[in-house]
Design a protein around this motif. Structure first.
Motif, PDB file in Angstrom:
ATOM      1  N   LEU A   1       0.854  -1.191   0.000  1.00 59.41           N
ATOM      2  CA  LEU A   1       0.000   0.000   0.000  1.00 59.41           C
ATOM      3  C   LEU A   1       0.884   1.233   0.000  1.00 59.41           C
ATOM      4  N   GLN A   2       0.652   2.143  -0.945  1.00 54.83           N
ATOM      5  CA  GLN A   2       1.484   3.323  -1.101  1.00 54.83           C
ATOM      6  C   GLN A   2       0.616   4.573  -1.203  1.00 54.83           C
ATOM      7  N   ASP A   3       1.178   5.677  -0.745  1.00 63.60           N
ATOM      8  CA  ASP A   3       0.510   6.978  -0.864  1.00 63.60           C
ATOM      9  C   ASP A   3       0.691   7.487  -2.285  1.00 63.60           C
ATOM     10  N   ILE A   4      -0.393   7.455  -3.055  1.00 64.01           N
ATOM     11  CA  ILE A   4      -0.361   7.939  -4.435  1.00 64.01           C
ATOM     12  C   ILE A   4      -1.278   9.147  -4.525  1.00 64.01           C
ATOM     13  N   ASP A   5      -0.657  10.311  -4.523  1.00 63.33           N
ATOM     14  CA  ASP A   5      -1.382  11.585  -4.573  1.00 63.33           C
ATOM     15  C   ASP A   5      -2.441  11.685  -3.474  1.00 63.33           C
ATOM     16  N   GLY A   6      -2.029  11.295  -2.244  1.00 63.31           N
ATOM     17  CA  GLY A   6      -2.894  11.456  -1.083  1.00 63.31           C
ATOM     18  C   GLY A   6      -3.825  10.295  -0.812  1.00 63.31           C
ATOM     19  N   GLN A   7      -3.771   9.248  -1.635  1.00 63.56           N
ATOM     20  CA  GLN A   7      -4.615   8.072  -1.406  1.00 63.56           C
ATOM     21  C   GLN A   7      -3.731   6.852  -1.156  1.00 63.56           C
ATOM     22  N   LEU A   8      -4.144   6.009  -0.218  1.00 60.63           N
ATOM     23  CA  LEU A   8      -3.418   4.781   0.066  1.00 60.63           C
ATOM     24  C   LEU A   8      -3.941   3.692  -0.877  1.00 60.63           C
ATOM     25  N   LEU A   9      -3.096   3.288  -1.841  1.00 62.16           N
ATOM     26  CA  LEU A   9      -3.554   2.422  -2.921  1.00 62.16           C
ATOM     27  C   LEU A   9      -2.612   1.233  -3.107  1.00 62.16           C
ATOM     28  N   PRO A  10      -3.142   0.090  -3.570  1.00 61.49           N
ATOM     29  CA  PRO A  10      -2.291  -1.088  -3.812  1.00 61.49           C
ATOM     30  C   PRO A  10      -1.368  -0.839  -5.010  1.00 61.49           C
ATOM     31  N   GLU A  11      -0.068  -1.049  -4.787  1.00 61.98           N
ATOM     32  CA  GLU A  11       0.916  -0.679  -5.801  1.00 61.98           C
ATOM     33  C   GLU A  11       1.924  -1.805  -6.021  1.00 61.98           C
ATOM     34  N   ILE A  12       2.170  -2.130  -7.283  1.00 61.48           N
ATOM     35  CA  ILE A  12       3.192  -3.111  -7.634  1.00 61.48           C
ATOM     36  C   ILE A  12       4.544  -2.415  -7.700  1.00 61.48           C
TER      37      ILE A  12
ATOM     38  N   LYS B   1       8.993   7.956 -10.119  1.00 66.08           N
ATOM     39  CA  LYS B   1       9.500   9.275 -10.451  1.00 66.08           C
ATOM     40  C   LYS B   1       9.430   9.465 -11.960  1.00 66.08           C
ATOM     41  N   TYR B   2       9.147  10.696 -12.386  1.00 69.04           N
ATOM     42  CA  TYR B   2       8.913  10.949 -13.810  1.00 69.04           C
ATOM     43  C   TYR B   2      10.111  10.601 -14.685  1.00 69.04           C
ATOM     44  N   THR B   3      11.298  10.511 -14.105  1.00 68.72           N
ATOM     45  CA  THR B   3      12.496  10.179 -14.877  1.00 68.72           C
ATOM     46  C   THR B   3      12.722   8.676 -15.024  1.00 68.72           C
ATOM     47  N   ASN B   4      11.911   7.867 -14.342  1.00 68.93           N
ATOM     48  CA  ASN B   4      12.148   6.430 -14.307  1.00 68.93           C
ATOM     49  C   ASN B   4      11.471   5.751 -15.505  1.00 68.93           C
TER      50      ASN B   4
ATOM     51  N   LYS C   1      -2.133   1.735 -17.801  1.00 71.00           N
ATOM     52  CA  LYS C   1      -2.232   2.998 -18.522  1.00 71.00           C
ATOM     53  C   LYS C   1      -1.930   4.142 -17.559  1.00 71.00           C
ATOM     54  N   LYS C   2      -1.340   5.190 -18.089  1.00 76.14           N
ATOM     55  CA  LYS C   2      -1.045   6.349 -17.249  1.00 76.14           C
ATOM     56  C   LYS C   2      -2.353   7.028 -16.852  1.00 76.14           C
ATOM     57  N   VAL C   3      -2.568   7.183 -15.532  1.00 73.80           N
ATOM     58  CA  VAL C   3      -3.814   7.757 -15.048  1.00 73.80           C
ATOM     59  C   VAL C   3      -3.603   9.053 -14.276  1.00 73.80           C
ATOM     60  N   LYS C   4      -2.352   9.356 -13.938  1.00 70.82           N
ATOM     61  CA  LYS C   4      -2.150  10.541 -13.109  1.00 70.82           C
ATOM     62  C   LYS C   4      -0.701  11.021 -13.214  1.00 70.82           C
ATOM     63  N   GLU C   5      -0.538  12.321 -13.166  1.00 69.73           N
ATOM     64  CA  GLU C   5       0.778  12.969 -13.074  1.00 69.73           C
ATOM     65  C   GLU C   5       0.627  14.079 -12.039  1.00 69.73           C
TER      66      GLU C   5
ATOM     67  N   ASN D   1       9.466  12.750  -5.148  1.00 69.40           N
ATOM     68  CA  ASN D   1       9.916  12.506  -6.523  1.00 69.40           C
ATOM     69  C   ASN D   1       9.902  13.734  -7.416  1.00 69.40           C
ATOM     70  N   GLU D   2       9.605  14.914  -6.868  1.00 66.91           N
ATOM     71  CA  GLU D   2       9.372  16.128  -7.658  1.00 66.91           C
ATOM     72  C   GLU D   2       8.067  15.984  -8.431  1.00 66.91           C
ATOM     73  N   ILE D   3       8.063  15.094  -9.408  1.00 64.08           N
ATOM     74  CA  ILE D   3       6.832  14.772 -10.148  1.00 64.08           C
ATOM     75  C   ILE D   3       6.738  13.251 -10.209  1.00 64.08           C
ATOM     76  N   SER D   4       5.559  12.725  -9.910  1.00 63.27           N
ATOM     77  CA  SER D   4       5.339  11.284 -10.008  1.00 63.27           C
ATOM     78  C   SER D   4       4.324  10.981 -11.089  1.00 63.27           C
ATOM     79  N   TYR D   5       4.512   9.853 -11.737  1.00 56.62           N
ATOM     80  CA  TYR D   5       3.546   9.309 -12.676  1.00 56.62           C
ATOM     81  C   TYR D   5       2.871   8.114 -12.004  1.00 56.62           C
ATOM     82  N   ALA D   6       1.561   7.995 -12.196  1.00 61.19           N
ATOM     83  CA  ALA D   6       0.830   6.824 -11.701  1.00 61.19           C
ATOM     84  C   ALA D   6       0.196   6.097 -12.882  1.00 61.19           C
TER      85      ALA D   6
END
Length: 417
Positions: free
Chosen positions: A80-91, A130-133, A146-150, A156-161
């Motif tokens: 479970l990771q904090d993705i833009d303020g939400q705790l979501l299941p993350e690989i 991180k956006y550079t990864n 699919k990309k759903v959020k930036e 990370n400065e900017i993260s992609y989800a």
């Protein structure tokens, strides 16, 4: 808990994995997208955190080891990771850099994706980075996300989800690999059936049959089918003309003969006398059982009763999803319209279909016209020139080689899902 893939085993961490994990997590290049490499304390805490997750949730990041050698090469799993303020299941995953660019991250992440949808109630799974990864979001894309959020991220400065839903995953898992087989001289020995049927028909009409007369009929018949493919004649003209030419060789007055009735009798005899190409039945059984999500279709020019009768008489029909015969379709191979009907009927994307056949003018040209991948079976003549002229992707000289070609194509398609 243990997951296995073609090359990997994913298992629960133990503290015995510390040294191997520390080698990965302390490396600056591997951890370039983190604020800093891990020290020993943080590496130890990483293992402890996952052991706690196993107890609390039944899952976490799992150790990734090579199936062949048992070597620890990284980790992959769900947290479970904090993705833009939400705790979501993350690989997430980490792979030792000496094993980069071999597809291990994608293979492990795909196994985790499938496990989560099969064993939890989550309807959406995420990966963020991180956006550079570039490597991480390439892996996410390769596994159907699919990309759903930036979003701005202090870490990370900017993260992609990236994300994939349960319904999208089910669609991926149900995406079949479609093998479009020509029938005659590919799976069934057309000439053997033709010989048997023609001998019966000639004899029934009071004439002596000979191999010489058969060769004459076979040559004229092939010429007429080529004319039909080029739309120079109609099917009715083909059926009448081939027997008119044959019986005129005997000196018969064909104006007094019901040539279409003779043609119908000939087709019925062929339907009752299907003959397999040597090794065809074992090949089809192997293809059906060993290639995941394989669906086999027949694409053939000719009469419905002839094609379906010979399939049934040889037992091939039990492995065939559907048979497409030109007589019932208003178009013949190599017309693009013929293949448009097939693709619409099976509701398959072109990239998941491959045409297999022996004929350049029918099968290979048809695949080229329709923009489909093609495999030329038992090629003859100027092979390299024809491969270029007809944009042929693969060739195979026998069923053993054909199976390896199709297995390789299927593996390539599977890697794109």
């Amino acid at each position: 808990m243990e997951l296995q893939t073609e090359r990997l085993i994913l298992r629960e961490y133990t503290m015995d994995d510390f040294d191997a994990l520390y080698e990965i997590m302390s490396d600056a290049e591997t951890m370039q997208h983190y604020p800093a490499p891990f020290d020993q304390a943080r590496t130890r805490r990483w293992i402890e955190w996952n052991l706690e997750n196993y107890q609390k949730y039944g899952w976490g990041l799992w150790a990734v080891v090579l199936k062949e050698t048992g070597e620890f090469i990284g980790d992959c799993g769900i947290t479970l990771q904090d993705i833009d303020g939400q705790l979501l299941p993350e690989i997430g995953y980490h792979i030792h850099k000496k094993y980069w660019r071999r597809g291990f991250a994608k293979e492990a992440a795909r196994a985790v994706r499938d496990w989560v949808f099969e064993n939890t109630k989550y309807d959406t799974i995420y990966s963020y980075m991180k956006y550079t990864n570039v490597a991480s979001y390439s892996t996410a894309l390769a596994n159907g996300m699919k990309k759903v959020k930036e979003y701005p991220d202090p870490k990370n400065e900017i993260s992609y989800a990236y994300a994939i839903t349960r319904s999208e995953w089910k669609e991926l898992k149900n995406r079949h690999l479609n093998f479009l087989f020509d029938l005659d001289q590919t799976l069934l020995n057309f000439h053997a059936s033709e010989y048997i049927a023609l001998k019966i028909i000639v004899t029934q009409n009071g004439f002596d049959f000979s191999d010489q007369l058969y060769e004459f009929f076979k040559t004229r018949n092939k010429e007429l089918w080529l004319d039909l493919e080029k739309e120079k004649i109609t099917r009715k003209q083909l059926f009448e003309t081939r027997f008119k030419l044959l019986f005129e060789k005997y000196g018969a007055d064909t104006s007094k003969m019901d040539l279409l009735k003779i043609n119908s009798d000939f087709i019925n005899e062929m339907a009752r006398n299907g003959v397999l190409m040597d090794g065809a039945l074992d090949f089809v059984k192997k293809l059906s059982s060993q290639i995941k999500n394989a669906q086999i279709y027949i694409i053939t020019n000719g009469a419905v009763i002839n094609a379906k009768g010979r399939l049934e008489s040889t037992g091939l029909n039990q492995y065939i999803k559907e048979t497409f015969v030109s007589e019932a379709m208003a178009y013949s191979k190599p017309a693009k319209e013929y293949f448009d009907i097939v693709l619409n009927k099976i509701a398959a994307p072109k990239e998941n279909c491959i045409v297999i056949g022996d004929s350049l003018s029918s099968d290979m040209l048809g695949a080229k016209n329709a923009g489909l991948t093609s495999c030329w079976f038992m090629p003859q003549g100027e092979i390299e020139k024809s491969m270029k002229d007809y944009d042929i992707d693969y060739k195979a000289d026998n069923f053993e080689e054909l199976f390896e070609v199709l297995k390789g194509w299927a593996k390539l398609k599977e890697s794109e899902l």
